[in-house]
Design an enzyme around this catalytic site. Sequence first.
Site, short mmCIF file in Angstrom:
data_model
loop_
_atom_site.label_atom_id
_atom_site.label_comp_id
_atom_site.label_asym_id
_atom_site.label_seq_id
_atom_site.Cartn_x
_atom_site.Cartn_y
_atom_site.Cartn_z
N ASP A 26 -35.06 -23.33 -40.25
CA ASP A 26 -34.38 -23.38 -41.52
C ASP A 26 -34.11 -21.94 -41.96
O ASP A 26 -34.72 -20.99 -41.46
CB ASP A 26 -35.26 -24.11 -42.54
N ASP A 28 -32.98 -20.70 -45.79
CA ASP A 28 -33.48 -20.40 -47.12
C ASP A 28 -34.97 -20.67 -47.21
O ASP A 28 -35.43 -21.78 -46.94
CB ASP A 28 -32.74 -21.23 -48.20
#
Length: 339
Positions: A26, A28
């Site tokens: 991922d 963020d």
Amino acid sequence: MTQHRRSRPSGSELPLDEAYDTALLDLDGVVYEGGAAIEHAVESLGTARFTGMRLAYVTNNASRTPQTVAAHLTELGVPADPADVITSAQAVARLIADQVPAGARVLTVGGEGLYEALREQGLTPVDSADDDPAAVVQGYGGPGLTWGRFAEASYAVARGVPWFASNTDLTIPSGRGIAPGNGAAVEVVRIATGAEPQVAGKPQPPMHRETIIRTGAERPLVVGDRLDTDIEGAYNGGVDSLLVLTGVTDAAALLAAPPQHRPAYVSADLRGLLEPHPVVGEDGRCGGWTAAAQDGRLVLEGDGTAVDGLRALCAAAWTRAGGGRCELDAGKALARLGM
């Protein structure tokens, strides 16, 4: 790995970058926050790449193109090609293409990343419900989306046009705080129409499918900061996951996690990708710590690193919770760890 009711974090004698061939990362809260690299991320990813692990960046944010994301990562010191980036826009575009005729018109509410992904699948983005669309799709488009765009989507969905969403994350982190995400925009159309969209992004299977198609990973490890998207997505895909505590999830939420939100591994940050992970005993022992459930609370005894103490607490909490959420008071135990 197959789905099962995890009662404690897993151990690995090998560093994770050697035990798995591909990290599905991922962005963020894992690699960057508010546009700036998170501490230890650049160095850790560089080392993992040097040892031979493939790095793929998997994001629910459908607004930016893979080219833009790759350029941002490279600027931060994490060299990446567009092919290394997989977005929920790509996942939803494939989901739509599987259900509508080739070249079909799709009423599109979102950013450039969504438009590009649709064109990649041979679909034709349009902007009006009067353009006779075969589908409606929503993806995060930033603050520039106007109310009229949601109205166009609502008109088409109310007429029975199939509705798709890149993801339903209610919030998205920004440099100024937490902002409304695509899920908030989806709620606008849901309220207006009473309909339900088909969702492609994490934690739904279409996103995992897209990731495996594009990376060819055989032993993937999902790396994320959110229990309800990254970790649940790994659970739904039947693969292992590493939770890093640099983003949304804190220690208390991890202890309370139901089975689908329990990661295989936990670490403070991306340095955990480069390390072996200790075996956590069924009796709640990890490193120099022992954790147990007593009188409605979690108790921690011993000494050692904070993350080993958290792993021990996970074993005690998840064992007690079984198939549900742990409701035991963990305040004093976590305070001892500085969490």
